[in-house]
Design an enzyme around this catalytic site. Structure first.
Site, PDB file in Angstrom:
ATOM      1  N   LYS A 135       0.810  -1.220   0.000  1.00  0.00           N
ATOM      2  CA  LYS A 135       0.000   0.000   0.000  1.00  0.00           C
ATOM      3  C   LYS A 135       0.845   1.272   0.000  1.00  0.00           C
ATOM      4  O   LYS A 135       0.437   2.295  -0.535  1.00  0.00           O
ATOM      5  CB  LYS A 135      -0.968   0.004   1.187  1.00  0.00           C
ATOM      6  CG  LYS A 135      -2.046  -1.071   1.040  1.00  0.00           C
ATOM      7  CD  LYS A 135      -3.318  -0.675   1.775  1.00  0.00           C
ATOM      8  CE  LYS A 135      -4.521  -1.438   1.270  1.00  0.00           C
ATOM      9  NZ  LYS A 135      -4.995  -2.490   2.142  1.00  0.00           N
ATOM     10  N   LYS A 223      -8.531 -10.806 -10.191  1.00  0.00           N
ATOM     11  CA  LYS A 223      -9.739 -10.915  -9.360  1.00  0.00           C
ATOM     12  C   LYS A 223     -10.612  -9.659  -9.532  1.00  0.00           C
ATOM     13  O   LYS A 223     -10.099  -8.598  -9.883  1.00  0.00           O
ATOM     14  CB  LYS A 223      -9.380 -11.133  -7.887  1.00  0.00           C
ATOM     15  CG  LYS A 223      -8.953  -9.873  -7.150  1.00  0.00           C
ATOM     16  CD  LYS A 223      -8.959 -10.125  -5.655  1.00  0.00           C
ATOM     17  CE  LYS A 223      -8.938  -8.815  -4.891  1.00  0.00           C
ATOM     18  NZ  LYS A 223     -10.206  -8.075  -4.890  1.00  0.00           N
ATOM     19  N   LYS A 226     -13.256  -3.732  -6.268  1.00  0.00           N
ATOM     20  CA  LYS A 226     -14.108  -2.553  -6.361  1.00  0.00           C
ATOM     21  C   LYS A 226     -13.354  -1.346  -6.889  1.00  0.00           C
ATOM     22  O   LYS A 226     -13.944  -0.458  -7.484  1.00  0.00           O
ATOM     23  CB  LYS A 226     -14.814  -2.246  -5.037  1.00  0.00           C
ATOM     24  CG  LYS A 226     -13.957  -2.190  -3.803  1.00  0.00           C
ATOM     25  CD  LYS A 226     -14.849  -1.900  -2.592  1.00  0.00           C
ATOM     26  CE  LYS A 226     -14.448  -2.624  -1.335  1.00  0.00           C
ATOM     27  NZ  LYS A 226     -13.064  -2.412  -0.873  1.00  0.00           N
TER      28      LYS A 226
HETATM   29  P1  ATP Z   1      -9.977  -2.848  -3.338  1.00  0.00           P
HETATM   30  O1  ATP Z   1      -9.962  -2.804  -4.832  1.00  0.00           O
HETATM   31  O2  ATP Z   1     -10.245  -1.526  -2.698  1.00  0.00           O
HETATM   32  O3  ATP Z   1      -8.804  -3.595  -2.738  1.00  0.00           O
HETATM   33  P2  ATP Z   1     -11.558  -5.226  -3.015  1.00  0.00           P
HETATM   34  O4  ATP Z   1     -12.766  -5.449  -3.867  1.00  0.00           O
HETATM   35  O5  ATP Z   1     -10.328  -5.995  -3.325  1.00  0.00           O
HETATM   36  O6  ATP Z   1     -11.295  -3.684  -2.978  1.00  0.00           O
HETATM   37  P3  ATP Z   1     -11.204  -5.414  -0.162  1.00  0.00           P
HETATM   38  O7  ATP Z   1     -11.720  -4.238   0.596  1.00  0.00           O
HETATM   39  O8  ATP Z   1      -9.754  -5.516  -0.448  1.00  0.00           O
HETATM   40  O9  ATP Z   1     -12.035  -5.511  -1.527  1.00  0.00           O
HETATM   41  O10 ATP Z   1     -11.687  -6.745   0.571  1.00  0.00           O
HETATM   42  C1  ATP Z   1     -12.899  -6.836   1.289  1.00  0.00           C
HETATM   43  C2  ATP Z   1     -13.195  -8.306   1.490  1.00  0.00           C
HETATM   44  O11 ATP Z   1     -13.658  -8.894   0.257  1.00  0.00           O
HETATM   45  C3  ATP Z   1     -11.990  -9.150   1.902  1.00  0.00           C
HETATM   46  O12 ATP Z   1     -12.413 -10.107   2.857  1.00  0.00           O
HETATM   47  C4  ATP Z   1     -11.554  -9.848   0.626  1.00  0.00           C
HETATM   48  O13 ATP Z   1     -10.921 -11.079   0.897  1.00  0.00           O
HETATM   49  C5  ATP Z   1     -12.886 -10.042  -0.089  1.00  0.00           C
HETATM   50  N1  ATP Z   1     -12.740 -10.008  -1.559  1.00  0.00           N
HETATM   51  C6  ATP Z   1     -12.268  -8.965  -2.267  1.00  0.00           C
HETATM   52  N2  ATP Z   1     -12.325  -9.225  -3.584  1.00  0.00           N
HETATM   53  C7  ATP Z   1     -12.848 -10.474  -3.708  1.00  0.00           C
HETATM   54  C8  ATP Z   1     -13.157 -11.316  -4.842  1.00  0.00           C
HETATM   55  N3  ATP Z   1     -12.925 -10.892  -6.077  1.00  0.00           N
HETATM   56  N4  ATP Z   1     -13.672 -12.538  -4.597  1.00  0.00           N
HETATM   57  C9  ATP Z   1     -13.888 -12.955  -3.340  1.00  0.00           C
HETATM   58  N5  ATP Z   1     -13.626 -12.230  -2.231  1.00  0.00           N
HETATM   59  C10 ATP Z   1     -13.116 -10.989  -2.408  1.00  0.00           C
HETATM   60 MG    MG Z   2      -8.447  -5.622  -2.125  1.00  0.00          MG
END
Ligand code: ATP
Ligand code: MG
Length: 356
Positions: A135, A223, A226
């Site tokens: 980060k 993956k 968001k």
């Molecule tokens: P960012 O892009 O801001 O990192 P993100 O979508 O990766 O957002 P996080 O805030 O990093 O989401 O993670 C929130 C939760 O969602 C965590 O428990 C993470 O393991 C889960 N998660 C994130 N992306 C996925 C995905 N594509 N499939 C399954 N679980 C996910």
């Molecule tokens: Mg993430």
């Protein structure tokens, strides 16, 4: 020890902290709207775990709003917090006297214990955190919160003597750090903290596929996230059902022309099979068998698009039924409970360190 958290007569249930009952603690940052990946990979498994255990465990669901301000927040944080809590209820969270919902910043003990633990943790161990390295990107301009948040996370856990902390793989190192800090304090001052169970045991307890990753619809080798800019690469929980269906219909697949579950060679198709299984709560193997060898990808896409849009319609209807007042009431009760439990632990630590 039982600490009644409310002496007010208008409470329907008198909730107590029962020290003999273990605590499961979880939180998801409320920085923005969640994706279908967050829902299937984090929210739904957590809600199922809570519902399964809320008779014999304290279930602490907190909004880590102090963690939110480490990075940019999309829109209004207060609105995001309320929406984030509604997500749990819309995903099926059952509320009873053991389920406690609170905001981190409304329990000042989190920040206070964080400082004390800052004086226990070393620069060496904190600098080794992979999340920090990723980060901060090696930039000196990164804020100190990004460096310090694993210590705040340790405080979030240790204040409530939580043994189980369902989290994604990316947080495993922080659980190990929490365990090390707890053991260091206990070694010096006596048994103050409950040490959370090791990550391998956490994973076993969760009974979910921790490696589960819903893929990006346009680039299925990545993956779904968001923060990805391209709108068609992700399904957001507030997408209109017909918009989400269109995104599924235009998902990237491959040119093999035969449905097969293989995340390496056919990640796009495999992702659709995965989504279909999770949304309908059926074993992946059953979905794979149903579609194996199918040559018309369009048929599979149509079926998944229908599943996704139906799921979103139901979820959004439930979201609309939950009032802000309902959430405020849960927070009021949860924060009273959380402050009482956390302040007892904080005082114990303050005394050990000679601060009281
Ligand atoms: P960012 O892009 O801001 O990192 P993100 O979508 O990766 O957002 P996080 O805030 O990093 O989401 O993670 C929130 C939760 O969602 C965590 O428990 C993470 O393991 C889960 N998660 C994130 N992306 C996925 C995905 N594509 N499939 C399954 N679980 C996910
Ligand atoms: Mg993430």
């Amino acid at each position: 020890m039982r600490i009644p958290y409310s002496s007010r007569s208008d409470k329907t249930i008198l909730v107590c902290y029962n020290e003999n009952m273990k605590t499961i603690l979880t939180g998801i940052r409320a920085n923005s709207i969640l994706t279908l990946g967050n829902y299937l990979g984090a929210l739904l498994p957590m809600v199922r775990l809570a519902n399964e255990h809320s008779k014999d465990y304290h279930i602490n669901i907190f909004v880590p709003d102090l963690h939110s301000i480490i990075s940019d927040v999309d829109g209004d944080l207060q609105k995001n917090i309320i929406r984030g809590l509604k997500y749990y209820l819309a995903a099926g969270l059952e509320i009873n006297e053991n389920v406690h919902i609170y905001r981190q910043s409304h329990v000042p003990a989190h920040s206070e214990l964080c400082w004390i633990l800052d004086c226990v943790a070393t620069m060496g161990e904190t600098s080794r955190m992979i999340q920090y390295k990723e980060k901060s990107n090696g930039q000196e301009s990164c804020n100190v919160g990004i460096f310090n948040y694993p210590i705040l996370m340790a405080a979030d856990i240790l204040l409530y003597s939580a043994e189980y902390v369902p989290i994604g793989e990316d947080q495993f190192q922080h659980i190990e750090l929490t365990r090390n800090l707890a053991m260091r304090v206990n070694h010096k001052y006596g048994e103050i903290f409950t040490v959370p169970v090791a990550t391998a045991e956490q994973v076993k307890f969760m009974e979910v596929d921790n490696g589960l990753r819903i893929r990006d619809l346009l680039n299925p080798e990545k993956k779904m996230s968001k923060s990805t800019k391209a709108e068609n690469s992700k399904i957001m929980l507030d997408d209109a059902p017909e918009v989400a269906a269109k995104k599924i219909m235009s998902a990237t697949t491959d040119s093999f022309g035969k449905v097969k579950y293989d995340m390496w060679s056919q990640p796009g198709i495999s992702n659709l099979l995965q989504i279909e299984a999770l949304i309908n709560d059926v074993p992946l193997q059953d979905v794979i068998s149903t579609w194996a060898g199918e040559t018309r990808y369009g048929d599979l896409k149509k079926k998944v698009a229908e599943s996704v849009s139906t799921m979103l319609s139901t979820f959004q209807a439930k979201m609309a039924e939950i009032s802000d007042e309902q959430i405020s009431k849960l927070l009021e009760e949860g924060e009273e409970y959380a402050n009482n439990v956390a302040n007892v632990k904080l005082l114990e630590v303050q005394k050990a360190f000679g601060l009281r």
